[in-house]
Design a protein around this motif. Structure first.
Motif, PDB file in Angstrom:
ATOM      1  N   THR A  37      13.607   1.802   0.492  1.00 40.80           N
ATOM      2  CA  THR A  37      12.905   2.741   1.378  1.00 40.80           C
ATOM      3  C   THR A  37      12.208   3.826   0.571  1.00 40.80           C
ATOM      4  O   THR A  37      11.043   4.150   0.828  1.00 40.80           O
ATOM      5  N   ALA A  77       9.151   2.345  -1.270  1.00 42.58           N
ATOM      6  CA  ALA A  77       8.066   1.979  -0.360  1.00 42.58           C
ATOM      7  C   ALA A  77       7.388   3.220   0.209  1.00 42.58           C
ATOM      8  O   ALA A  77       6.150   3.300   0.265  1.00 42.58           O
ATOM      9  N   LEU A 123       4.094  -4.171  -1.409  1.00 42.99           N
ATOM     10  CA  LEU A 123       5.392  -3.999  -0.747  1.00 42.99           C
ATOM     11  C   LEU A 123       6.250  -5.256  -0.898  1.00 42.99           C
ATOM     12  O   LEU A 123       7.461  -5.185  -1.142  1.00 42.99           O
ATOM     13  N   LEU A 152       7.626  -5.517  -4.384  1.00 42.29           N
ATOM     14  CA  LEU A 152       8.729  -4.575  -4.571  1.00 42.29           C
ATOM     15  C   LEU A 152      10.027  -5.169  -4.035  1.00 42.29           C
ATOM     16  O   LEU A 152      11.082  -5.088  -4.663  1.00 42.29           O
ATOM     17  N   ASN A 153       9.955  -5.802  -2.868  1.00 42.26           N
ATOM     18  CA  ASN A 153      11.146  -6.421  -2.298  1.00 42.26           C
ATOM     19  C   ASN A 153      11.695  -7.506  -3.227  1.00 42.26           C
ATOM     20  O   ASN A 153      12.900  -7.619  -3.423  1.00 42.26           O
TER      21      ASN A 153
END
Lengths: 202, 161
Positions: free
Chosen positions: A114, A117, B147, B150-151
């Motif tokens: 979190t 991001a 995103l 990143l995951n």
């Protein structure tokens, strides 16, 4: 950067020291980013200048017109103020999470995702706003002869200089936010506690 | 990184590459001329530094997306992610500035005395609008790509620790 399978946990003291160092550096960078974006918001929001022009002469007295340049005349400046305000609130929120909500709740590793991001989203929004203001300022300072747009900054020097100062502060804030994000991404491997299952992200 | 994590990243990168390439092409081929009071008034993307910056950043993004397809994901995944973040910042900033200048050309700024130019050169305006739509698609796709990467990096490190 990746903890190997054979690394002993007895080396935990140096890993602990590294974790503390990284946490301190991240907090320092977030505080600097907070101040930079707050400065950018306030300086741009207070950007206003009044200039009196002598337009014509009736008899002996010149006719004067007062023109005010406010920051909200340009949509890019409005977006700049809003975006930097959001970035300030984001930095404030992240700092309060780091300092006050250390290990109380178990986020199951979602805390790092979190934070990273949200950092990326903030960087995107603020960089868009800062560059839009940069190019609007460039048109105001140099004009565009092909589109017959005259320059504005020769009459409103202080307004243009204040806008450039706010834009510079915003770029510095973007730099610090990017450094924080890179530190989080690269040092995540070392921030994981090797003796437990849940990653304790800073 | 197994195949199920790697295929969506490749797809997103290919779509982003194609979008930025289309945006570059449309912007570079946009030109229009109008006759005002006997003078010919030409509008090209060269005349505005913002549109030049948009073209340069789109070219850089296209070339980088092509190069990042051939990077081994396991070893250099995080470095690619960080450079992706920088490139995404450039892309978003160039798109935002170009849209700002586009809005200025379409509606002008009465406080500064700048009149809108889209009435005189409509073909140029439509070309630039189409290019900015392609740029917007590229921005959205690139953001989703960052995103998603990143995951994947998070999963990679968690499984190794």
């Amino acid at each position: 950067m990746i903890i190997m399978a054979g690394e002993k946990v007895a080396d935990g003291r140096s890993i602990r020291r590294w974790r503390v160092t990284i946490s301190m550096v991240v907090i320092l960078l977030r505080v600097l980013a907070l101040f930079a974006t707050a400065a950018a918001t306030i300086v741009m929001a207070l950007n206003k200048e009044k200039h009196t022009f002598a337009v014509a002469t009736i008899g002996n007295t010149p006719v004067k017109i007062a023109i005010t340049a406010k920051f909200q005349h340009t949509p890019a400046n409005v977006m700049f103020v809003i975006a930097n305000g959001v970035a300030t609130l984001h930095s404030l929120f992240m700092l309060s999470m780091l300092c006050f909500v250390r290990d109380k709740y178990d986020f199951k590793g979602l805390r790092f995702l979190t934070a990273a991001a949200l950092d990326m989203v903030t960087i995107a929004v603020v960089s868009g706003a800062a560059t839009a203001v940069a190019f609007m300022g460039e048109v105001a300072r140099n004009g565009n002869s092909h589109a017959r747009w005259n320059k504005v900054c020769d009459n409103f020097e202080r307004y243009c200089d204040q806008g450039s100062g706010a834009m510079l502060a915003s770029y510095i804030g973007i730099l610090f936010l990017m450094l924080v994000n890179m530190l989080n991404i690269f040092e995540y491997g070392r921030l994981i506690n090797p003796s437990s299952n849940n990653p304790l992200a800073a | 990184m197994n195949k199920t994590q790697w295929i969506p990243i490749v797809c997103l990168r290919v779509i982003a590459m194609v979008s930025t390439f289309v945006a570059t092409l449309l912007m570079v081929t946009s030109h229009d001329s109008a006759k005002v009071l006997g003078m010919t008034f030409q509008a090209k993307y060269n005349n505005s530094p913002t549109l030049k910056y948009f073209v340069v950043v789109s070219i850089i993004t296209t070339v980088y997306s092509l190069g990042a397809l051939f990077v081994p994901p396991r070893k250099l995944g995080r470095h690619v992610l960080v450079i992706d973040l920088i490139i995404m910042s450039f892309l978003i900033s160039s798109f935002s500035a170009a849209v700002g200048i586009g809005q200025l050309g379409k509606e002008g700024n009465s406080h500064a005395g700048w009149i809108p130019i889209c009435g005189q050169v409509p073909k140029f305006c439509h070309h630039v609008t189409a290019s900015l739509i392609a740029g917007f698609v590229a921005v959205i796709i690139y953001f989703l790509l960052v995103l998603y990467s990143l995951n994947n990096v998070l999963n990679l490190v968690a499984f190794k620790a």
